[in-house]
Design a protein around this motif. Structure first.
Motif, PDB file in Angstrom:
ATOM      1  N   LEU A  47       0.822  -1.202   0.000  1.00  0.00           N
ATOM      2  CA  LEU A  47       0.000   0.000   0.000  1.00  0.00           C
ATOM      3  C   LEU A  47       0.860   1.257   0.000  1.00  0.00           C
ATOM      4  O   LEU A  47       0.469   2.293   0.505  1.00  0.00           O
ATOM      5  CB  LEU A  47      -0.928  -0.011   1.217  1.00  0.00           C
ATOM      6  CG  LEU A  47      -1.917  -1.168   1.259  1.00  0.00           C
ATOM      7  CD1 LEU A  47      -2.707  -1.145   2.556  1.00  0.00           C
ATOM      8  CD2 LEU A  47      -2.845  -1.133   0.065  1.00  0.00           C
ATOM      9  N   ALA A  48       2.050   1.183  -0.572  1.00  0.00           N
ATOM     10  CA  ALA A  48       2.945   2.336  -0.632  1.00  0.00           C
ATOM     11  C   ALA A  48       2.370   3.376  -1.596  1.00  0.00           C
ATOM     12  O   ALA A  48       1.772   3.031  -2.611  1.00  0.00           O
ATOM     13  CB  ALA A  48       4.317   1.900  -1.113  1.00  0.00           C
ATOM     14  N   PRO A  49       2.537   4.655  -1.280  1.00  0.00           N
ATOM     15  CA  PRO A  49       2.030   5.691  -2.173  1.00  0.00           C
ATOM     16  C   PRO A  49       2.821   5.731  -3.474  1.00  0.00           C
ATOM     17  O   PRO A  49       3.968   5.293  -3.527  1.00  0.00           O
ATOM     18  CB  PRO A  49       2.242   6.977  -1.364  1.00  0.00           C
ATOM     19  CG  PRO A  49       3.349   6.647  -0.424  1.00  0.00           C
ATOM     20  CD  PRO A  49       3.207   5.186  -0.119  1.00  0.00           C
ATOM     21  N   LEU A  50       2.208   6.256  -4.504  1.00  0.00           N
ATOM     22  CA  LEU A  50       2.909   6.441  -5.766  1.00  0.00           C
ATOM     23  C   LEU A  50       4.027   7.446  -5.556  1.00  0.00           C
ATOM     24  O   LEU A  50       3.895   8.375  -4.766  1.00  0.00           O
ATOM     25  CB  LEU A  50       1.933   6.939  -6.838  1.00  0.00           C
ATOM     26  CG  LEU A  50       0.855   5.960  -7.257  1.00  0.00           C
ATOM     27  CD1 LEU A  50      -0.112   6.610  -8.227  1.00  0.00           C
ATOM     28  CD2 LEU A  50       1.471   4.729  -7.897  1.00  0.00           C
ATOM     29  N   PRO A  51       5.152   7.304  -6.262  1.00  0.00           N
ATOM     30  CA  PRO A  51       6.295   8.165  -6.011  1.00  0.00           C
ATOM     31  C   PRO A  51       6.121   9.608  -6.473  1.00  0.00           C
ATOM     32  O   PRO A  51       6.841  10.479  -6.017  1.00  0.00           O
ATOM     33  CB  PRO A  51       7.423   7.481  -6.766  1.00  0.00           C
ATOM     34  CG  PRO A  51       6.765   6.617  -7.763  1.00  0.00           C
ATOM     35  CD  PRO A  51       5.431   6.246  -7.205  1.00  0.00           C
ATOM     36  N   VAL A  52       5.171   9.892  -7.338  1.00  0.00           N
ATOM     37  CA  VAL A  52       4.964  11.266  -7.814  1.00  0.00           C
ATOM     38  C   VAL A  52       3.603  11.368  -8.508  1.00  0.00           C
ATOM     39  O   VAL A  52       3.114  10.402  -9.081  1.00  0.00           O
ATOM     40  CB  VAL A  52       6.096  11.693  -8.781  1.00  0.00           C
ATOM     41  CG1 VAL A  52       6.023  10.941 -10.088  1.00  0.00           C
ATOM     42  CG2 VAL A  52       6.078  13.187  -9.028  1.00  0.00           C
ATOM     43  N   SER A  53       3.013  12.547  -8.429  1.00  0.00           N
ATOM     44  CA  SER A  53       1.800  12.851  -9.193  1.00  0.00           C
ATOM     45  C   SER A  53       2.143  13.936 -10.196  1.00  0.00           C
ATOM     46  O   SER A  53       2.607  15.009  -9.803  1.00  0.00           O
ATOM     47  CB  SER A  53       0.688  13.355  -8.273  1.00  0.00           C
ATOM     48  OG  SER A  53       0.302  12.361  -7.372  1.00  0.00           O
ATOM     49  N   VAL A  54       1.956  13.662 -11.472  1.00  0.00           N
ATOM     50  CA  VAL A  54       2.199  14.660 -12.512  1.00  0.00           C
ATOM     51  C   VAL A  54       0.919  15.468 -12.661  1.00  0.00           C
ATOM     52  O   VAL A  54      -0.105  14.953 -13.093  1.00  0.00           O
ATOM     53  CB  VAL A  54       2.615  14.009 -13.843  1.00  0.00           C
ATOM     54  CG1 VAL A  54       2.828  15.066 -14.917  1.00  0.00           C
ATOM     55  CG2 VAL A  54       3.865  13.165 -13.667  1.00  0.00           C
ATOM     56  N   LEU A  55       0.981  16.743 -12.282  1.00  0.00           N
ATOM     57  CA  LEU A  55      -0.197  17.614 -12.328  1.00  0.00           C
ATOM     58  C   LEU A  55      -0.417  18.206 -13.708  1.00  0.00           C
ATOM     59  O   LEU A  55      -1.555  18.399 -14.129  1.00  0.00           O
ATOM     60  CB  LEU A  55      -0.058  18.730 -11.296  1.00  0.00           C
ATOM     61  CG  LEU A  55       0.133  18.269  -9.846  1.00  0.00           C
ATOM     62  CD1 LEU A  55       0.359  19.460  -8.939  1.00  0.00           C
ATOM     63  CD2 LEU A  55      -1.059  17.454  -9.382  1.00  0.00           C
ATOM     64  N   GLU A  72       4.610  20.018 -13.966  1.00  0.00           N
ATOM     65  CA  GLU A  72       4.474  20.280 -12.545  1.00  0.00           C
ATOM     66  C   GLU A  72       4.131  18.966 -11.855  1.00  0.00           C
ATOM     67  O   GLU A  72       3.286  18.210 -12.344  1.00  0.00           O
ATOM     68  CB  GLU A  72       3.389  21.311 -12.273  1.00  0.00           C
ATOM     69  CG  GLU A  72       3.268  21.704 -10.819  1.00  0.00           C
ATOM     70  CD  GLU A  72       2.209  22.765 -10.565  1.00  0.00           C
ATOM     71  OE1 GLU A  72       2.133  23.213  -9.414  1.00  0.00           O
ATOM     72  OE2 GLU A  72       1.461  23.117 -11.488  1.00  0.00           O
ATOM     73  N   VAL A  73       4.806  18.716 -10.731  1.00  0.00           N
ATOM     74  CA  VAL A  73       4.578  17.482  -9.988  1.00  0.00           C
ATOM     75  C   VAL A  73       4.261  17.796  -8.535  1.00  0.00           C
ATOM     76  O   VAL A  73       4.556  18.884  -8.044  1.00  0.00           O
ATOM     77  CB  VAL A  73       5.802  16.535 -10.062  1.00  0.00           C
ATOM     78  CG1 VAL A  73       6.090  16.138 -11.495  1.00  0.00           C
ATOM     79  CG2 VAL A  73       7.019  17.161  -9.411  1.00  0.00           C
ATOM     80  N   ASP A  74       3.675  16.826  -7.863  1.00  0.00           N
ATOM     81  CA  ASP A  74       3.359  16.944  -6.446  1.00  0.00           C
ATOM     82  C   ASP A  74       3.683  15.609  -5.780  1.00  0.00           C
ATOM     83  O   ASP A  74       3.630  14.555  -6.421  1.00  0.00           O
ATOM     84  CB  ASP A  74       1.875  17.274  -6.272  1.00  0.00           C
ATOM     85  CG  ASP A  74       1.533  17.732  -4.866  1.00  0.00           C
ATOM     86  OD1 ASP A  74       2.457  18.030  -4.078  1.00  0.00           O
ATOM     87  OD2 ASP A  74       0.330  17.798  -4.541  1.00  0.00           O
ATOM     88  N   GLU A  75       3.990  15.672  -4.493  1.00  0.00           N
ATOM     89  CA  GLU A  75       4.267  14.470  -3.698  1.00  0.00           C
ATOM     90  C   GLU A  75       5.389  13.643  -4.312  1.00  0.00           C
ATOM     91  O   GLU A  75       5.299  12.424  -4.417  1.00  0.00           O
ATOM     92  CB  GLU A  75       2.993  13.622  -3.564  1.00  0.00           C
ATOM     93  CG  GLU A  75       1.830  14.333  -2.941  1.00  0.00           C
ATOM     94  CD  GLU A  75       2.102  14.835  -1.530  1.00  0.00           C
ATOM     95  OE1 GLU A  75       2.827  14.153  -0.786  1.00  0.00           O
ATOM     96  OE2 GLU A  75       1.601  15.907  -1.184  1.00  0.00           O
ATOM     97  N   GLY A 105       9.157  17.472  -0.408  1.00  0.00           N
ATOM     98  CA  GLY A 105       7.700  17.564  -0.339  1.00  0.00           C
ATOM     99  C   GLY A 105       7.164  18.783  -1.076  1.00  0.00           C
ATOM    100  O   GLY A 105       7.870  19.751  -1.330  1.00  0.00           O
ATOM    101  N   GLY A 106       5.904  18.717  -1.419  1.00  0.00           N
ATOM    102  CA  GLY A 106       5.228  19.835  -2.073  1.00  0.00           C
ATOM    103  C   GLY A 106       5.308  19.765  -3.587  1.00  0.00           C
ATOM    104  O   GLY A 106       5.758  18.787  -4.171  1.00  0.00           O
ATOM    105  N   ARG A 107       4.863  20.854  -4.206  1.00  0.00           N
ATOM    106  CA  ARG A 107       4.824  20.940  -5.666  1.00  0.00           C
ATOM    107  C   ARG A 107       6.140  21.475  -6.216  1.00  0.00           C
ATOM    108  O   ARG A 107       6.785  22.317  -5.601  1.00  0.00           O
ATOM    109  CB  ARG A 107       3.695  21.855  -6.112  1.00  0.00           C
ATOM    110  CG  ARG A 107       2.340  21.279  -5.845  1.00  0.00           C
ATOM    111  CD  ARG A 107       1.258  22.154  -6.394  1.00  0.00           C
ATOM    112  NE  ARG A 107      -0.026  21.544  -6.144  1.00  0.00           N
ATOM    113  CZ  ARG A 107      -1.131  21.891  -6.754  1.00  0.00           C
ATOM    114  NH1 ARG A 107      -1.137  22.876  -7.614  1.00  0.00           N
ATOM    115  NH2 ARG A 107      -2.259  21.263  -6.483  1.00  0.00           N
ATOM    116  N   HIS A 108       6.480  20.974  -7.404  1.00  0.00           N
ATOM    117  CA  HIS A 108       7.691  21.433  -8.086  1.00  0.00           C
ATOM    118  C   HIS A 108       7.387  21.627  -9.559  1.00  0.00           C
ATOM    119  O   HIS A 108       6.643  20.837 -10.153  1.00  0.00           O
ATOM    120  CB  HIS A 108       8.832  20.427  -7.943  1.00  0.00           C
ATOM    121  CG  HIS A 108       9.221  20.170  -6.537  1.00  0.00           C
ATOM    122  ND1 HIS A 108       9.910  21.080  -5.776  1.00  0.00           N
ATOM    123  CD2 HIS A 108       8.997  19.105  -5.735  1.00  0.00           C
ATOM    124  CE1 HIS A 108      10.096  20.581  -4.575  1.00  0.00           C
ATOM    125  NE2 HIS A 108       9.540  19.387  -4.516  1.00  0.00           N
TER     126      HIS A 108
END
Length: 159
Positions: A47-55, A72-75, A105-108
């Protein structure tokens, strides 16, 4: 597979193709098989979180022959780098360049300039490289010169 209820205390697991009885179970045994054993399969424990969210992921012309690729990515966590992949047919992609991940952490926001392009249409996508060695791809962005250019009309008239 079929599950046949024989009585209030017995059921049978039957092969659909051959109609052979593979097992005869009590309700307690059936509950054990269905709920306890499957709950311990490795797929349910990861149940590990995904390594990144592409916004967002975009491509636009910066000038006549250079493309600006932004995303832009988050998490973001455990990402090694982003490979910017380019294609002129939307199928065969090659690496145009690499951008190292920040991994905080945060958005980049990231950007990459692809220089000296000489075609009218390109497709871009990100190859997201994880520190574990696995990789996945973003959605594909289309970059097209003169996107609002109208089609040429030709009127053929008799001699």
């Amino acid at each position: 597979m079929e599950l046949r209820l024989i009585s209030n205390t017995r059921c049978q697991l039957v092969s659909s193709a051959s109609k052979y009885v593979l097992a005869e179970l009590t309700p307690a045994q059936l509950n054990s098989v269905l709920f306890q054993q499957f709950a311990t399969l490795p797929i349910f424990r990861q149940l590990a979180p995904l390594p990144v969210s592409v916004l967002s992921f975009k491509a636009k012309w910066q000038n006549t022959n250079d493309a600006l690729i932004t995303w832009e990515v988050d998490e973001e966590s455990n990402i090694d780098a982003y490979d910017v992949m380019r294609s002129d047919d939307g199928v065969n992609f090659t690496k145009a360049g690499t951008v190292t991940a920040v991994n905080t952490g945060g958005r980049h926001e990231y950007n990459f300039i692809d220089r000296n392009l000489n075609k009218n249409i390109y497709y871009y996508r990100l190859q997201i490289n994880e520190r574990s060695g696995s990789a996945r791809f973003s959605e594909t962005a289309l970059l097209k010169k003169n996107p609002d250019q109208r089609a040429v009309r030709i009127k053929v008239m008799p001699n």
